[in-house]
Design an enzyme around this catalytic site. Structure first.
Site, PDB file in Angstrom:
ATOM      1  N   GLN A  94       0.857  -1.201   0.000  1.00  0.00           N
ATOM      2  CA  GLN A  94       0.000   0.000   0.000  1.00  0.00           C
ATOM      3  C   GLN A  94       0.887   1.243   0.000  1.00  0.00           C
ATOM      4  O   GLN A  94       1.758   1.398   0.853  1.00  0.00           O
ATOM      5  CB  GLN A  94      -0.922   0.011   1.230  1.00  0.00           C
ATOM      6  N   HIS A 100      -8.595   2.661  -1.047  1.00  0.00           N
ATOM      7  CA  HIS A 100      -8.976   2.654  -2.463  1.00  0.00           C
ATOM      8  C   HIS A 100      -9.117   1.231  -2.938  1.00  0.00           C
ATOM      9  O   HIS A 100      -8.325   0.360  -2.579  1.00  0.00           O
ATOM     10  CB  HIS A 100      -7.959   3.419  -3.318  1.00  0.00           C
ATOM     11  N   LEU A 101     -10.120   1.027  -3.754  1.00  0.00           N
ATOM     12  CA  LEU A 101     -10.381  -0.282  -4.333  1.00  0.00           C
ATOM     13  C   LEU A 101      -9.875  -0.257  -5.768  1.00  0.00           C
ATOM     14  O   LEU A 101     -10.353   0.530  -6.593  1.00  0.00           O
ATOM     15  CB  LEU A 101     -11.895  -0.555  -4.302  1.00  0.00           C
ATOM     16  N   HIS A 102      -8.870  -1.097  -6.048  1.00  0.00           N
ATOM     17  CA  HIS A 102      -8.385  -1.222  -7.424  1.00  0.00           C
ATOM     18  C   HIS A 102      -9.393  -2.066  -8.210  1.00  0.00           C
ATOM     19  O   HIS A 102      -9.841  -3.111  -7.727  1.00  0.00           O
ATOM     20  CB  HIS A 102      -7.042  -1.964  -7.472  1.00  0.00           C
TER      21      HIS A 102
HETATM   22  P1  AMP Z   1      -1.606   1.176  -3.559  1.00  0.00           P
HETATM   23  O1  AMP Z   1      -0.256   0.604  -3.832  1.00  0.00           O
HETATM   24  O2  AMP Z   1      -2.676   0.124  -3.390  1.00  0.00           O
HETATM   25  O3  AMP Z   1      -1.591   2.185  -2.419  1.00  0.00           O
HETATM   26  O4  AMP Z   1      -2.022   1.927  -4.890  1.00  0.00           O
HETATM   27  C1  AMP Z   1      -1.829   3.291  -5.113  1.00  0.00           C
HETATM   28  C2  AMP Z   1      -2.134   3.504  -6.558  1.00  0.00           C
HETATM   29  O5  AMP Z   1      -2.323   4.886  -6.774  1.00  0.00           O
HETATM   30  C3  AMP Z   1      -1.044   3.038  -7.529  1.00  0.00           C
HETATM   31  O6  AMP Z   1      -1.568   2.048  -8.409  1.00  0.00           O
HETATM   32  C4  AMP Z   1      -0.639   4.321  -8.245  1.00  0.00           C
HETATM   33  O7  AMP Z   1      -0.323   4.118  -9.599  1.00  0.00           O
HETATM   34  C5  AMP Z   1      -1.870   5.186  -8.061  1.00  0.00           C
HETATM   35  N1  AMP Z   1      -1.652   6.622  -8.121  1.00  0.00           N
HETATM   36  C6  AMP Z   1      -0.710   7.332  -7.453  1.00  0.00           C
HETATM   37  N2  AMP Z   1      -0.837   8.636  -7.704  1.00  0.00           N
HETATM   38  C7  AMP Z   1      -1.887   8.767  -8.555  1.00  0.00           C
HETATM   39  C8  AMP Z   1      -2.516   9.864  -9.199  1.00  0.00           C
HETATM   40  N3  AMP Z   1      -2.106  11.131  -9.013  1.00  0.00           N
HETATM   41  N4  AMP Z   1      -3.561   9.626 -10.020  1.00  0.00           N
HETATM   42  C9  AMP Z   1      -3.990   8.366 -10.222  1.00  0.00           C
HETATM   43  N5  AMP Z   1      -3.451   7.287  -9.628  1.00  0.00           N
HETATM   44  C10 AMP Z   1      -2.402   7.480  -8.818  1.00  0.00           C
END
Ligand code: AMP
Ligand code: ZN
Length: 114
Positions: A94, A100-102
């Site tokens: 994370q 956030h939900l992917h």
């Molecule tokens: P996580 O590793 O689950 O915390 O995922 C965070 C996600 O946010 C990653 O897949 C990033 O590519 C995405 N992310 C980071 N900054 C942005 C942004 N400004 N706009 C869209 N996605 C982002």
């Protein structure tokens, strides 16, 4: 949370490619997509991770899945399949501590995840 990236995205202080929004939830394209469709579904409410979900949040979290289902259908993924992921904490990788939900789809995915 004034310095939270996803709070800023929800408030449109930082731009994103929005695919869904209402007063509680927004979905936008991941900036570094890992599949042909890679969206992030976030609540307006700043909750850091699953570890911080409270009883009062259960409807909101449930709604995130209903929106995932709706978007998956719109993107033509309902039959082919898709993956929904909450990463929680260090071992899961994370990076942004606003829940956030992917939603990933549009290609065959392997299991187990890396
Ligand atoms: P996580 O590793 O689950 O915390 O995922 C965070 C996600 O946010 C990653 O897949 C990033 O590519 C995405 N992310 C980071 N900054 C942005 C942004 N400004 N706009 C869209 N996605 C982002
Ligand atoms: Zn936040």
């Amino acid at each position: 949370m004034s310095d939270c990236l996803f709070c800023k995205i929800f408030k449109k202080e930082i731009s994103s490619r929005i695919v869904y929004e209402d007063n509680e939830i927004m979905a936008f394209e991941d900036i570094n997509p890992q599949a042909p469709v890679h969206l992030l579904i976030i609540p307006a409410k700043h909750i850091e991770s699953i570890n911080d979900i409270k009883e009062e949040d259960k409807e909101l979290i449930g709604k995130m899945f209903l929106i995932a289902k709706k978007i998956a259908k719109e993107k033509g993924l309902s039959e082919s399949g898709y993956r929904t992921i909450f990463n929680t904490g260090k071992d899961a990788g994370q990076a942004v501590f606003h829940i956030h939900l992917h939603l990933l789809g549009g290609r065959k995915m392997s299991w187990p995840p890396g």
